[in-house]
Design an enzyme around this catalytic site. Structure first.
Site, PDB file in Angstrom:
ATOM      1  N   GLY A   1      26.185  56.115  73.168  1.00 56.88           N
ATOM      2  CA  GLY A   1      26.512  57.317  72.078  1.00 56.88           C
ATOM      3  C   GLY A   1      25.409  57.964  71.582  1.00 56.88           C
ATOM      4  O   GLY A   1      24.285  58.280  72.291  1.00 56.88           O
ATOM      5  N   CYS A   2      25.670  58.474  70.540  1.00 61.01           N
ATOM      6  CA  CYS A   2      24.680  59.370  69.935  1.00 61.01           C
ATOM      7  C   CYS A   2      23.385  58.907  69.749  1.00 61.01           C
ATOM      8  O   CYS A   2      23.191  57.851  68.923  1.00 61.01           O
ATOM      9  CB  CYS A   2      25.354  59.782  68.558  1.00 61.01           C
ATOM     10  SG  CYS A   2      23.975  60.913  67.569  1.00 61.01           S
ATOM     11  N   PHE A   3      22.176  59.415  70.306  1.00 66.30           N
ATOM     12  CA  PHE A   3      21.124  58.544  70.353  1.00 66.30           C
ATOM     13  C   PHE A   3      20.483  58.505  69.225  1.00 66.30           C
ATOM     14  O   PHE A   3      19.289  57.915  68.769  1.00 66.30           O
ATOM     15  CB  PHE A   3      19.883  59.184  71.416  1.00 66.30           C
ATOM     16  CG  PHE A   3      19.976  60.726  71.474  1.00 66.30           C
ATOM     17  CD1 PHE A   3      20.013  61.525  70.246  1.00 66.30           C
ATOM     18  CD2 PHE A   3      19.324  61.419  72.542  1.00 66.30           C
ATOM     19  CE1 PHE A   3      19.776  62.929  70.390  1.00 66.30           C
ATOM     20  CE2 PHE A   3      19.114  62.747  72.459  1.00 66.30           C
ATOM     21  CZ  PHE A   3      19.477  63.435  71.453  1.00 66.30           C
TER      22      PHE A   3
END
Length: 183
Positions: A22-24
């Protein structure tokens, strides 16, 4: 624009683990926090798994490049193992949704392990099989793929939540409590 990996000098024997969850920003933050002084040498965010050269954040967010927002962890295998990093990976995000983490939707937010050699591939499949059976009850959607080309994300993404403590963090990024996996 992103760029090929910046040449770095890491200690002899260090290894690389590459994951997407997901969002890094949140993935990097939670790995740095958890593995600081426990084998983590470095961590950087970037893009992997797509077919375009030199992808930008904007192009990856469009979902048209095939890249995932990912984390590259450089670690000391004498202090933390690849298996431990992957078990943590499965605890810190929801691997049961294809192309989604919490409110973040799109192929760039997929759950994936990008292995760098045959040993990592074997461990990734073994850990994935066990967590799918023992923790996530057959629902794991995580891909296990060869690493391919890595692109460092733009500088402002690196250590983003350290520089922006009130910045966005995906609500699905937290450490779940699971029993130890079977041997």
């Amino acid at each position: 624009m992103s760029s090929p990996p910046t040449p770095q000098t890491y200690p002899a024997g260090s290894q690389t683990a590459t994951i997407a969850a997901g969002c890094f920003w949140g993935v990097e933050h939670i790995y740095r926090k958890t593995f600081a002084n426990k084998g983590l040498i470095d961590a950087k965010v970037g893009y992997i798994g797509g077919d375009s050269k030199n992808p930008s954040y904007r192009s990856v967010c469009s979902g048209r490049t095939g890249h995932a927002e990912a984390l590259q962890v450089i670690y000391d295998p004498e202090k933390v193992t690849y298996r431990q990093l992957l078990e943590f990976f499965y605890k810190m995000h929801d691997p049961t949704t294809a192309n989604r983490q919490g409110p973040d939707v799109g192929s760039q937010y997929r759950s994936a392990i990008f292995y760098n050699n045959e040993e990592q591939e074997k461990i990734a499949h073994d850990v994935t099989s066990k967590v799918n059976k023992e923790w996530w009850k057959g629902k794991v959607a995580t891909e296990v793929l060869p690493a391919g080309e890595w692109w460092d994300a733009e500088k402002y993404h690196q250590r983003y939540l350290d520089m922006n403590p009130s910045g966005y963090e995906c609500p699905s990024h937290f450490v779940r409590k699971f029993p130890a996996l079977s041997e």
